[in-house]
Design an enzyme around this catalytic site. Structure first.
Site, PDB file in Angstrom:
ATOM      1  N   GLN A  23       0.806  -1.220   0.000  1.00 52.68           N
ATOM      2  CA  GLN A  23       0.000   0.000   0.000  1.00 52.68           C
ATOM      3  C   GLN A  23       0.843   1.277   0.000  1.00 52.68           C
ATOM      4  O   GLN A  23       0.336   2.333  -0.350  1.00 52.68           O
ATOM      5  CB  GLN A  23      -0.954  -0.006   1.194  1.00 52.68           C
ATOM      6  CG  GLN A  23      -1.977  -1.137   1.100  1.00 52.68           C
ATOM      7  CD  GLN A  23      -2.967  -1.138   2.250  1.00 52.68           C
ATOM      8  OE1 GLN A  23      -2.691  -1.698   3.304  1.00 52.68           O
ATOM      9  NE2 GLN A  23      -4.115  -0.522   2.069  1.00 52.68           N
ATOM     10  N   ARG A  80       3.696  -0.333  13.050  1.00 49.09           N
ATOM     11  CA  ARG A  80       3.370  -1.642  12.497  1.00 49.09           C
ATOM     12  C   ARG A  80       3.457  -1.557  10.969  1.00 49.09           C
ATOM     13  O   ARG A  80       2.718  -0.794  10.354  1.00 49.09           O
ATOM     14  CB  ARG A  80       1.956  -2.056  12.914  1.00 49.09           C
ATOM     15  CG  ARG A  80       1.419  -3.302  12.232  1.00 49.09           C
ATOM     16  CD  ARG A  80       0.002  -3.627  12.718  1.00 49.09           C
ATOM     17  NE  ARG A  80      -0.513  -4.830  12.087  1.00 49.09           N
ATOM     18  CZ  ARG A  80      -1.419  -4.842  11.091  1.00 49.09           C
ATOM     19  NH1 ARG A  80      -1.918  -3.707  10.617  1.00 49.09           N
ATOM     20  NH2 ARG A  80      -1.823  -5.983  10.582  1.00 49.09           N
ATOM     21  N   HIS A 124       1.042  -9.230   4.618  1.00 47.62           N
ATOM     22  CA  HIS A 124      -0.119  -8.361   4.431  1.00 47.62           C
ATOM     23  C   HIS A 124      -0.500  -8.434   2.959  1.00 47.62           C
ATOM     24  O   HIS A 124      -0.430  -7.449   2.227  1.00 47.62           O
ATOM     25  CB  HIS A 124       0.197  -6.944   4.904  1.00 47.62           C
ATOM     26  CG  HIS A 124      -1.008  -6.099   5.210  1.00 47.62           C
ATOM     27  ND1 HIS A 124      -1.195  -5.455   6.416  1.00 47.62           N
ATOM     28  CD2 HIS A 124      -2.091  -5.780   4.459  1.00 47.62           C
ATOM     29  CE1 HIS A 124      -2.336  -4.770   6.388  1.00 47.62           C
ATOM     30  NE2 HIS A 124      -2.895  -4.951   5.202  1.00 47.62           N
ATOM     31  N   ASN A 168      -1.860 -10.708   8.412  1.00 44.58           N
ATOM     32  CA  ASN A 168      -2.871  -9.675   8.551  1.00 44.58           C
ATOM     33  C   ASN A 168      -4.156 -10.168   7.916  1.00 44.58           C
ATOM     34  O   ASN A 168      -4.197 -10.471   6.722  1.00 44.58           O
ATOM     35  CB  ASN A 168      -2.446  -8.400   7.822  1.00 44.58           C
ATOM     36  CG  ASN A 168      -3.551  -7.349   7.864  1.00 44.58           C
ATOM     37  OD1 ASN A 168      -3.822  -6.787   8.918  1.00 44.58           O
ATOM     38  ND2 ASN A 168      -4.224  -7.121   6.742  1.00 44.58           N
ATOM     39  N   GLU A 169      -5.206 -10.289   8.721  1.00 47.39           N
ATOM     40  CA  GLU A 169      -6.552 -10.547   8.219  1.00 47.39           C
ATOM     41  C   GLU A 169      -6.632 -11.722   7.249  1.00 47.39           C
ATOM     42  O   GLU A 169      -6.945 -11.536   6.056  1.00 47.39           O
ATOM     43  CB  GLU A 169      -7.121  -9.288   7.549  1.00 47.39           C
ATOM     44  CG  GLU A 169      -7.141  -8.067   8.453  1.00 47.39           C
ATOM     45  CD  GLU A 169      -7.940  -6.897   7.874  1.00 47.39           C
ATOM     46  OE1 GLU A 169      -8.327  -6.967   6.701  1.00 47.39           O
ATOM     47  OE2 GLU A 169      -8.168  -5.930   8.616  1.00 47.39           O
ATOM     48  N   ASN A 298      -8.102  -6.059  14.157  1.00 45.23           N
ATOM     49  CA  ASN A 298      -8.434  -4.921  13.308  1.00 45.23           C
ATOM     50  C   ASN A 298      -9.933  -4.731  13.381  1.00 45.23           C
ATOM     51  O   ASN A 298     -10.700  -5.664  13.122  1.00 45.23           O
ATOM     52  CB  ASN A 298      -8.021  -5.175  11.852  1.00 45.23           C
ATOM     53  CG  ASN A 298      -6.518  -5.249  11.679  1.00 45.23           C
ATOM     54  OD1 ASN A 298      -5.757  -5.018  12.635  1.00 45.23           O
ATOM     55  ND2 ASN A 298      -6.072  -5.554  10.468  1.00 45.23           N
ATOM     56  N   TYR A 300     -13.197  -2.207  12.281  1.00 47.81           N
ATOM     57  CA  TYR A 300     -13.700  -1.073  11.502  1.00 47.81           C
ATOM     58  C   TYR A 300     -15.190  -0.807  11.693  1.00 47.81           C
ATOM     59  O   TYR A 300     -15.619   0.334  11.693  1.00 47.81           O
ATOM     60  CB  TYR A 300     -13.409  -1.269  10.005  1.00 47.81           C
ATOM     61  CG  TYR A 300     -11.940  -1.073   9.701  1.00 47.81           C
ATOM     62  CD1 TYR A 300     -11.415   0.199   9.536  1.00 47.81           C
ATOM     63  CD2 TYR A 300     -11.070  -2.155   9.646  1.00 47.81           C
ATOM     64  CE1 TYR A 300     -10.064   0.400   9.302  1.00 47.81           C
ATOM     65  CE2 TYR A 300      -9.705  -1.968   9.412  1.00 47.81           C
ATOM     66  CZ  TYR A 300      -9.214  -0.681   9.241  1.00 47.81           C
ATOM     67  OH  TYR A 300      -7.875  -0.486   9.018  1.00 47.81           O
ATOM     68  N   GLU A 372      -5.341  -2.288  13.863  1.00 48.19           N
ATOM     69  CA  GLU A 372      -5.850  -1.332  12.878  1.00 48.19           C
ATOM     70  C   GLU A 372      -7.202  -0.829  13.341  1.00 48.19           C
ATOM     71  O   GLU A 372      -8.044  -1.609  13.803  1.00 48.19           O
ATOM     72  CB  GLU A 372      -6.077  -1.974  11.491  1.00 48.19           C
ATOM     73  CG  GLU A 372      -4.845  -2.196  10.686  1.00 48.19           C
ATOM     74  CD  GLU A 372      -5.148  -2.805   9.308  1.00 48.19           C
ATOM     75  OE1 GLU A 372      -6.261  -2.598   8.777  1.00 48.19           O
ATOM     76  OE2 GLU A 372      -4.276  -3.496   8.784  1.00 48.19           O
ATOM     77  N   TRP A 419      -4.984   3.147  11.798  1.00 49.73           N
ATOM     78  CA  TRP A 419      -4.887   2.953  10.354  1.00 49.73           C
ATOM     79  C   TRP A 419      -5.406   4.200   9.691  1.00 49.73           C
ATOM     80  O   TRP A 419      -6.571   4.470   9.801  1.00 49.73           O
ATOM     81  CB  TRP A 419      -5.676   1.725   9.890  1.00 49.73           C
ATOM     82  CG  TRP A 419      -5.447   1.539   8.421  1.00 49.73           C
ATOM     83  CD1 TRP A 419      -6.154   2.096   7.391  1.00 49.73           C
ATOM     84  CD2 TRP A 419      -4.384   0.775   7.817  1.00 49.73           C
ATOM     85  NE1 TRP A 419      -5.603   1.740   6.186  1.00 49.73           N
ATOM     86  CE2 TRP A 419      -4.522   0.934   6.424  1.00 49.73           C
ATOM     87  CE3 TRP A 419      -3.339  -0.013   8.319  1.00 49.73           C
ATOM     88  CZ2 TRP A 419      -3.644   0.328   5.526  1.00 49.73           C
ATOM     89  CZ3 TRP A 419      -2.481  -0.614   7.420  1.00 49.73           C
ATOM     90  CH2 TRP A 419      -2.642  -0.438   6.038  1.00 49.73           C
ATOM     91  N   GLU A 426      -5.535   1.820  -1.494  1.00 44.96           N
ATOM     92  CA  GLU A 426      -6.553   1.066  -0.763  1.00 44.96           C
ATOM     93  C   GLU A 426      -7.089  -0.080  -1.634  1.00 44.96           C
ATOM     94  O   GLU A 426      -8.238  -0.130  -2.029  1.00 44.96           O
ATOM     95  CB  GLU A 426      -7.664   2.005  -0.272  1.00 44.96           C
ATOM     96  CG  GLU A 426      -8.825   1.346   0.471  1.00 44.96           C
ATOM     97  CD  GLU A 426      -8.441   0.362   1.577  1.00 44.96           C
ATOM     98  OE1 GLU A 426      -7.429   0.560   2.260  1.00 44.96           O
ATOM     99  OE2 GLU A 426      -9.178  -0.625   1.726  1.00 44.96           O
ATOM    100  N   TRP A 427      -6.193  -0.996  -1.988  1.00 41.02           N
ATOM    101  CA  TRP A 427      -6.549  -2.246  -2.653  1.00 41.02           C
ATOM    102  C   TRP A 427      -7.453  -2.009  -3.875  1.00 41.02           C
ATOM    103  O   TRP A 427      -7.105  -1.186  -4.709  1.00 41.02           O
ATOM    104  CB  TRP A 427      -7.152  -3.226  -1.628  1.00 41.02           C
ATOM    105  CG  TRP A 427      -6.246  -3.358  -0.420  1.00 41.02           C
ATOM    106  CD1 TRP A 427      -6.519  -2.930   0.847  1.00 41.02           C
ATOM    107  CD2 TRP A 427      -4.899  -3.890  -0.364  1.00 41.02           C
ATOM    108  NE1 TRP A 427      -5.461  -3.195   1.679  1.00 41.02           N
ATOM    109  CE2 TRP A 427      -4.468  -3.779   0.970  1.00 41.02           C
ATOM    110  CE3 TRP A 427      -4.048  -4.468  -1.314  1.00 41.02           C
ATOM    111  CZ2 TRP A 427      -3.205  -4.209   1.382  1.00 41.02           C
ATOM    112  CZ3 TRP A 427      -2.788  -4.910  -0.903  1.00 41.02           C
ATOM    113  CH2 TRP A 427      -2.385  -4.773   0.427  1.00 41.02           C
TER     114      TRP A 427
HETATM  115  C1  FCB Z   1      -7.942  -3.634   6.274  1.00 42.39           C
HETATM  116  C2  FCB Z   1      -6.571  -3.881   5.696  1.00 42.39           C
HETATM  117  C3  FCB Z   1      -5.769  -2.628   5.468  1.00 42.39           C
HETATM  118  C4  FCB Z   1      -6.625  -1.494   4.975  1.00 42.39           C
HETATM  119  C5  FCB Z   1      -7.828  -1.317   5.843  1.00 42.39           C
HETATM  120  C6  FCB Z   1      -8.719  -0.163   5.446  1.00 42.39           C
HETATM  121  O1  FCB Z   1      -8.794  -4.664   5.887  1.00 42.39           O
HETATM  122  O2  FCB Z   1      -5.832  -4.731   6.543  1.00 42.39           O
HETATM  123  O3  FCB Z   1      -4.724  -2.951   4.599  1.00 42.39           O
HETATM  124  O4  FCB Z   1      -6.943  -1.692   3.658  1.00 42.39           O
HETATM  125  O5  FCB Z   1      -8.597  -2.481   5.846  1.00 42.39           O
END
Ligand code: FCB
Length: 467
Positions: A23, A80, A124, A168-169, A298, A300, A372, A419, A426-427
């Site tokens: 990223q 991180r 990641h 990560n995730e 993480n 959100y 995150e 984060w 952003e992917w």
């Molecule tokens: C998470 C990811 C991170 C970022 C956030 C917004 O799922 O780990 O890389 O994209 O969302």
């Protein structure tokens, strides 16, 4: 109950910032780095918004000194970041790439020289393309490749890095990568997604076992993306069952093997139409459930879900339904009036308290870290160049309070990583979504600390929300 000042965090609480290699680094073809699945995916037309790629990103590979200086300015205690596997072991197996490792050595040295504790995430999402070509995560051998790679990185950085997380995730890697295909490598095959999940977890267990043997004092863990889950209507059996299923697929299917050594039986039963879990071999779950020193979470948002019910108006909302194998009848609802971020994710800070207290209640005691938490908003740059991101300031503030509430309720939360440090790639959304506490102008690579970054500096300085 832990007794602490209402607005102050416990002494030693870690205030950090987080990023990920693909990223921010850019330099995608420099110094021997080979393509990862995200290079291939982002260069495939139609896969990312606007065809954006991580080729240049924030050019952190070349600007890491300036970026560590910004961290120092914010006052973060810890950083991180993730290591790009194709940078340090370009073939996905075999020899290391010295130039790639040197970058991370320089970065770690720079952090330590500035009193910032490095926290390494080993994976990641940027799997070397060579390993995807050999079968990717649905192939069992990828787990062993990951454990070898983990030891290779540990061998180079283990004398200076004390905090390590494997993945990560893994939910995103498995379910977005191999079921819905909205993330790299973009495959859409639900049985493979479940095999990928198992092999990610197996790779975690193998890597932890090897790193533990080599370095018994290291702090080792994994980062999971967890959600608060609610049924739309608690009186409806269908909604309660939808919540059970999604909690199973989002949270328990990762928490249970890692922390309890078993897959949740109800979820395995739900998934029988998708997979018989034949990929699980004797000894795997024991291997996966290695003792850990920390769990990264993480957080959100919350999922509010309903079962099939033609009378309940529903707006499909979260990810693609195909991200949730075995739960095709579940509907994700958007609650009217609840504010959303630029990702369309509902702002739900109490869900963070709920998630932390739930993990503390349902699983064996383990130190928790928010690895995150943050929000995308459409930032505007003022005439004087400043970025007054009031919504992000409010989002962080509410979530700091939610962390504090969780600690007060007894959850063993020891740190928080915002984060993200910088706006970044952003992917699948490319550069359209900005999560940074620091703005990046992608034309000039100029960095500007936003109001949220200035606010974070105050929070860190006071170890809490006091003025
Ligand atoms: C998470 C990811 C991170 C970022 C956030 C917004 O799922 O780990 O890389 O994209 O969302």
């Amino acid at each position: 109950m832990t007794s602490i000042d209402p607005l102050t965090f416990p002494p030693g609480f870690v205030w950090g910032a987080a990023t990920a290699s693909y990223q921010i680094e850019g330099a995608a073809q420099e110094d021997g780095r080979t393509p990862s699945i995200w290079d291939t995916f982002s260069h495939t037309p139609g896969k990312t918004l606007g065809g954006d790629t991580g080729d240049a990103a924030c050019e952190h590979y070349h600007r890491y000194r300036e970026d560590v200086g910004l961290m120092k300015d914010l006052g973060v205690n810890a950083y991180r970041f993730s290591v790009a596997w194709p940078r340090v072991q370009p073939g996905g197996s075999g020899p290391a790439n010295a130039k790639g490792l040197d970058f991370y050595r320089r970065l770690v040295d720079e952090l330590l020289a500035n009193d910032i504790t490095p926290w390494v995430t080993l994976y990641h999402w940027d799997l070397p393309q060579a390993l995807e070509d050999a079968g990717g995560w649905p192939a069992r051998d990828t787990a062993a490749r990951f454990a070898d790679y983990a030891m290779l990185v540990h061998g180079a950085l283990g004398d200076r890095v004390r905090h390590w997380t494997t993945f990560n995730e893994p939910w995103c890697s498995a379910f977005l990568g191999y079921a819905s295909g909205v993330h790299a490598p973009g495959r859409q095959h639900a049985p493979d997604a479940l095999a990928a999940m198992h092999h990610l977890l197996l790779g975690h267990g193998q890597a932890i076992e090897s790193m533990r043997a080599a370095d018994p004092e290291a702090q080792l863990g994994i980062t999971l993306n967890l959600y608060a889950i609610s049924p739309a209507d608690e009186t409806k059996a269908g909604d309660l069952d939808a919540a059970r299923r999604i909690d199973g697929l989002a949270n328990r299917i990762f928490l249970d093997p890692v922390l309890l050594g078993s897959y949740p039986a109800d979820v395995v039963a739900d998934l029988q139409g998708v997979s018989d879990f034949g990929f699980v071999r004797d000894g795997d779950l024991k291997q996966i459930a290695q003792p850990l020193d920390l769990l990264g979470i993480n957080y959100y948002s919350r999922h509010v879900v309903a079962g099939e019910d033609p009378d309940v108006p529903a707006e499909p909302y979260w990810r693609a339904p195909t991200s949730w194998p075995g739960s095709e009848t579940v509907r994700f609802l958007k609650r009217p009036g609840v504010p959303v971020t630029d990702m369309g994710w509902e702002v739900d800070a109490p869900g963070l308290t709920e998630t932390l207290t739930r993990v503390a209640r349902d699983y064996p005691a383990i130190p928790l870290y928010i690895t995150e938490n943050g929000a995308a908003y459409v930032d505007t740059v003022g005439e004087d160049g400043s970025v007054e991101d009031a919504e992000r300031v409010a989002y962080f503030d509410a979530h700091f309070r939610a962390c504090h509430d969780a600690i007060t309720a007894g959850a063993p939360l020891h740190g928080y990583f915002a984060w993200s440090l910088l706006d970044n790639f952003e992917w699948a959304w490319g550069y359209t979504k900005r999560f940074g506490m620091i703005r990046v102008d992608y034309d000039t690579q100029e960095r500007t600390i936003k109001a949220s970054g200035h606010r974070y500096r105050e929070v860190i300085k006071h170890n809490g929300l006091g003025e």
